[in-house]
Design an enzyme around this catalytic site. Structure first.
Site, PDB file in Angstrom:
ATOM      1  CE  LYS A  52      35.472  47.410  95.709  1.00 51.34           C
ATOM      2  NZ  LYS A  52      34.770  48.833  95.441  1.00 51.34           N
ATOM      3  CD  GLN A  96      31.618  48.803  93.591  1.00 50.09           C
ATOM      4  OE1 GLN A  96      32.104  48.595  94.575  1.00 50.09           O
ATOM      5  NE2 GLN A  96      32.206  49.778  92.721  1.00 50.09           N
ATOM      6  CG  ASP A 119      35.265  53.262  99.331  1.00 48.81           C
ATOM      7  OD1 ASP A 119      36.297  52.459  99.047  1.00 48.81           O
ATOM      8  OD2 ASP A 119      34.159  52.966  98.576  1.00 48.81           O
TER       9      ASP A 119
END
Ligand code: NAP
Length: 282
Positions: A52, A96, A119
């Site tokens: 990412k 994460q 997200d």
């Protein structure tokens, strides 16, 4: 023989657009920045974070990584998130997953400002998806919708089956398809006679994390098959779909790797740019 849906190529066209938008932002003095919070030393998480961050850098998006020890208290993570929430140079915050077992995932995610929740996992953004209003859409389902639309098939009125009901993939994917006027069925581990349901689907989205769960006899001829599964068997990646036999009867199919995976990261970058744009637009 099914046409392959090339996630890498589609992601590339999204990056071209992202590049233009980043240039425009930078010309206005806004440098899009993604803060990445990684807790612990899970090797798979490390790999995901690395890719990412690499993608972000390649596309002119700055990253700032906060790597915390896996034994830290949940409060340390939430304090960090609160600091990032009020840092005007940070536009997107990514925590994460998975988090260490002693942390409450939903409690941690709920600390992220919905405006920086790139997200799309905060309840406010999940609610926006539910009500069909504006918000950040989780990256994998957003990528799935792009892949389905790339076939040119009109989703409206089609029968869509989603296998999997996680908050990360299955549920938001089902809502996105419903918002696009598909007739949606959601299956899970307690679904009886899965094959009889998947066989009815014009669009079949598989996100169960069970290698080769979907066999050719479970697929309608000509269907669009999106394989979200990422399973490693004998060191090789495979999806939830038994690819070779299903490829012979489906209309369109995504490969694993090279299907949904590249789109997930592209959508994260797109959401980050959108978050940065929102600071000047709205
Ligand atoms: P998850 O949280 O484990 O959810 C799996 C879902 O599949 C659950 O709803 C489960 O049902 C259902 N399921 C499990 N076995 C089943 C079976 N035999 N028949 C029908 N349904 C079954 O997983 P996830 O986070 O949604 O991820 C799913 C897969 O996608 C994983 O392989 C993951 O690695 C992959 N993934 C890929 C990407 C990407 O970018 N390519 C991103 C995210 C996830 P219950 O609810 O009843 O337990």
């Amino acid at each position: 023989m099914a046409k392959l849906i090339d996630g890498k190529a589609i992601a590339k066209s999204i990056y071209d657009n992202i590049n233009l938008r980043v240039r425009e932002l930078r010309s206005k003095g806004v440098i899009p920045k993604l803060a990445v919070v990684l807790v612990g030393d899970d090797p798979a998480s490390r790999l995901y974070v690395n890719s990412k961050e690499k993608r972000a850098r390649e596309n002119g998006i700055e990253t700032e990584e906060y790597h915390l020890d896996g034994s830290v208290a949940e409060a340390q993570v939430t304090e960090l998130i609160k600091k990032l929430n009020v840092d005007d140079t940070v536009h997107g915050i990514l925590v994460q997953l998975p988090l260490p077992k002693h942390m409450d995932k939903q409690r941690v995610l709920s600390c992220i400002s919905p405006d920086k929740d790139v997200d799309g996992l905060h309840a406010v953004n999940a609610g926006a998806l539910m009500t069909g209003s504006r918000g950040f859409i989780p990256c994998t389902p957003k990528g799935i919708l792009h892949l389905v639309k790339s076939t040119g098939i009109d989703v409206s009125g089609k029968r869509c089956t989603v296998v999997g009901r996680s908050s990360l993939v299955g549920k938001p994917a089902a809502l996105l398809m419903l918002n696009s006027d598909a007739t949606v069925t959601v299956c899970h581990s307690r679904t009886a006679d899965l094959g009889s349901i998947t066989k009815e689907a014009d669009i079949l989205i598989c996100a169960a994390g069970r290698p080769r769960l979907i066999t050719a006899d479970m697929v309608k001829p000509g269907a669009v098959v999106i394989d979200v599964g990422q399973n490693k068997i004998d060191g090789k990646w495979c999806g939830d779909v038994d690819f070779e036999p299903v490829e012979k009867i489906a209309g369109y199919i995504t490969p694993v790797p090279g299907g949904v995976g590249p789109m997930t990261i592209a959508m994260l970058m797109q959401n980050t740019v959108e978050a940065a744009e929102n600071t000047i637009v709205g």
